[in-house]
Design a protein around this motif. Structure first.
Motif, PDB file in Angstrom:
ATOM      1  N   VAL A 187     -67.426 -40.440  85.122  1.00  0.00           N
ATOM      2  CA  VAL A 187     -68.010 -39.841  86.325  1.00  0.00           C
ATOM      3  C   VAL A 187     -69.395 -40.449  86.512  1.00  0.00           C
ATOM      4  N   ALA A 202     -57.794 -36.042  87.888  1.00  0.00           N
ATOM      5  CA  ALA A 202     -58.308 -34.745  87.440  1.00  0.00           C
ATOM      6  C   ALA A 202     -58.707 -33.927  88.670  1.00  0.00           C
ATOM      7  N   GLY A 203     -59.294 -32.753  88.417  1.00  0.00           N
ATOM      8  CA  GLY A 203     -59.869 -31.960  89.504  1.00  0.00           C
ATOM      9  C   GLY A 203     -58.840 -31.313  90.423  1.00  0.00           C
ATOM     10  N   HIS A 207     -56.450 -39.361  81.701  1.00  0.00           N
ATOM     11  CA  HIS A 207     -57.500 -38.786  82.536  1.00  0.00           C
ATOM     12  C   HIS A 207     -56.930 -37.580  83.264  1.00  0.00           C
ATOM     13  N   GLY A 208     -57.473 -36.384  82.962  1.00  0.00           N
ATOM     14  CA  GLY A 208     -56.998 -35.190  83.672  1.00  0.00           C
ATOM     15  C   GLY A 208     -55.943 -34.400  82.921  1.00  0.00           C
ATOM     16  N   CYS A 267     -57.084 -30.703  82.806  1.00  0.00           N
ATOM     17  CA  CYS A 267     -56.871 -30.008  84.095  1.00  0.00           C
ATOM     18  C   CYS A 267     -55.401 -29.635  84.238  1.00  0.00           C
ATOM     19  N   GLY A 318     -63.731 -29.229  90.829  1.00  0.00           N
ATOM     20  CA  GLY A 318     -64.343 -30.361  91.510  1.00  0.00           C
ATOM     21  C   GLY A 318     -63.278 -31.285  92.101  1.00  0.00           C
ATOM     22  N   HIS A 319     -63.697 -32.090  93.081  1.00  0.00           N
ATOM     23  CA  HIS A 319     -62.770 -33.080  93.634  1.00  0.00           C
ATOM     24  C   HIS A 319     -62.981 -34.422  92.930  1.00  0.00           C
ATOM     25  N   ASP A 320     -61.899 -34.961  92.398  1.00  0.00           N
ATOM     26  CA  ASP A 320     -61.899 -36.289  91.774  1.00  0.00           C
ATOM     27  C   ASP A 320     -61.052 -37.189  92.677  1.00  0.00           C
ATOM     28  N   THR A 323     -67.148 -35.380  93.290  1.00  0.00           N
ATOM     29  CA  THR A 323     -67.571 -36.311  92.245  1.00  0.00           C
ATOM     30  C   THR A 323     -67.278 -37.746  92.670  1.00  0.00           C
ATOM     31  N   LEU A 377     -64.443 -27.592  86.839  1.00  0.00           N
ATOM     32  CA  LEU A 377     -65.842 -28.027  86.849  1.00  0.00           C
ATOM     33  C   LEU A 377     -66.732 -27.089  87.675  1.00  0.00           C
ATOM     34  N   VAL A 391     -65.457 -27.765  81.683  1.00  0.00           N
ATOM     35  CA  VAL A 391     -65.649 -29.218  81.836  1.00  0.00           C
ATOM     36  C   VAL A 391     -67.132 -29.488  81.586  1.00  0.00           C
ATOM     37  N   GLN A 428     -66.053 -40.954  90.704  1.00  0.00           N
ATOM     38  CA  GLN A 428     -65.550 -41.311  89.374  1.00  0.00           C
ATOM     39  C   GLN A 428     -64.355 -42.242  89.486  1.00  0.00           C
TER      40      GLN A 428
HETATM   41  C1  LIG Z   1     -63.569 -33.056  89.046  1.00  0.00           C
HETATM   42  C2  LIG Z   1     -63.236 -33.220  87.593  1.00  0.00           C
HETATM   43  N1  LIG Z   1     -62.836 -32.133  86.891  1.00  0.00           N
HETATM   44  C3  LIG Z   1     -62.521 -32.265  85.580  1.00  0.00           C
HETATM   45  C4  LIG Z   1     -62.618 -33.493  84.962  1.00  0.00           C
HETATM   46  C5  LIG Z   1     -62.265 -33.621  83.484  1.00  0.00           C
HETATM   47  O1  LIG Z   1     -61.166 -34.416  83.296  1.00  0.00           O
HETATM   48  C6  LIG Z   1     -63.024 -34.604  85.744  1.00  0.00           C
HETATM   49  N2  LIG Z   1     -63.111 -35.849  85.197  1.00  0.00           N
HETATM   50  N3  LIG Z   1     -63.328 -34.442  87.042  1.00  0.00           N
END
Ligand SMILES: Cc1ncc(CO)c(N)n1
Ligand SMILES: Nc1ncnc2c1ncn2[C@@H]1O[C@H](COP(=O)(O)OP(=O)(O)OP(=O)(O)O)[C@@H](O)[C@H]1O
Length: 288
Positions: free
Chosen positions: A62, A31-32, A221-222, A225, A24-26, A55, A92, A119, A57
């Motif tokens: 999130v 993360a991500g 955080h992350g 990942c 996923g994109h954070d 996402t 994710l 995740v 977040q």
């Molecule tokens: C996109 C994404 N992947 C993994 C995590 C877990 O840290 C997160 N917060 N967001």
């Protein structure tokens, strides 16, 4: 100077091993996909990033997840045939349809090592996976996974309710076809363990191995990942499983030791791993 007709770009003659990342994109980059791409580059391979979800977040939690279009994901993978894919990292996966796409994409790369970081829950507690999705994951993707990197909570959720200790839970997942399970125990330390350390346990059908790392202050955080992406990168570079696990943990620990807090007011945010901290452009910045 060479004319246009004879000019060829200066290129490296050595092929870089590539890692396909399905995650996923954070937007925070903690993360991500962005995090994975940084860790993979820092650990010696080339990231090929296919988003599974967008996402909303911050560094703590999130608040929304929008799965990506599965056919676009498939088309992205199909367009990558110039690269020499040497590992896959999955993070994710937020819907049954994107799980289908992930399974299809993984099938394009038979025999390529696959690292999966499940995740299931955001740091702030938001559920990111349904029971139905977890069952589908166990059935359809787990048998293809070379190494799974759950924390203790994720291990318990994926293994189900029939076991009462981590070893039996890991054995249950190995019996579903996954080749190895590296369990992290940071937020949920092992009973009776020294809280000044974080302990990782590798389970494979033939051997077990434990590592102890000094616990760093604060929350990150992350970090999960980072560990899984670094591991995929080391495997892509041809490292064997045990040294790859060890190198990925050491790298992750260093990125956390050099982590930074975006919110200096300390309003509950988590620190972000600084994955490119060795890069010269970063060397004189943010260090205490
Ligand atoms: C996109 C994404 N992947 C993994 C995590 C877990 O840290 C997160 N917060 N967001
Ligand atoms: N406070 C800490 N001190 C030392 N190492 C840490 C700390 N927090 C996380 N790590 C390391 O980060 C890696 C990921 O472990 P962690 O248990 O945080 O995974 P996770 O819960 O799956 O992470 P995420 O929620 O980011 O997916 C491991 O190598 C772990 O040792």
């Amino acid at each position: 100077m060479a004319s246009d007709a004879t000019h060829s770009p200066r290129v490296a003659s050595r092929q870089l091993p590539a890692v396909v990342v399905l995650a996923g994109h954070d937007p925070t980059g903690g993360a991500g996909l962005v995090a994975d791409a940084e860790a993979i580059s820092a650990c010696g391979a080339w990231p090929l990033t296919i988003p599974t979800a967008l996402t909303v977040q911050n560094s703590t939690d999130v608040s929304a997840v929008t799965p990506c279009d599965p056919d676009t994901m498939r088309a992205m993978a199909a367009a990558l045939d110039e690269f020499s894919v040497a590992a896959i990292k999955v993070g994710l996966v937020a819907s049954l349809e994107t799980l289908d796409a992930v399974v299809d994409i993984v099938r394009r790369f038979p025999g390529v090592p696959l690292v999966m970081d499940p995740v299931l829950k955001a740091g702030g507690g938001r559920e990111l996976s349904s029971l139905e999705l977890r069952d589908a994951f166990r059935e359809r993707l787990l048998p293809r996974v070379d190494i799974l990197t759950p924390n203790r909570l994720e291990l318990a959720r994926l293994a189900g309710d029939d076991q009462d200790n981590d070893t039996d839970r890991a054995i249950a997942l190995l019996s579903l076809g996954c080749q190895a399970v590296l369990v992290t125990a940071t937020d949920d330390p092992l009973p009776g363990s020294d809280r000044r350390q974080v302990i990782h346990t590798l389970h494979t059908p033939d051997e077990g191995r434990q590592w102890h790392w000094p616990r760093l202050p604060g929350r990150f955080h992350g970090s999960g990942c980072t560990l899984a992406a670094a591991l995929a990168s080391r495997l892509a570079c041809g490292e064997r499983l045990l040294p790859a696990c060890e190198q990925a943990q050491a790298y992750t620990w260093e990125t956390l030791e050099h982590g930074w807090l975006p919110d200096l007011q300390h309003r509950g945010g988590q620190a972000l791993p600084r994955r490119l901290w060795r890069h010269p452009a970063w060397s004189d910045r943010y260090d205490d």
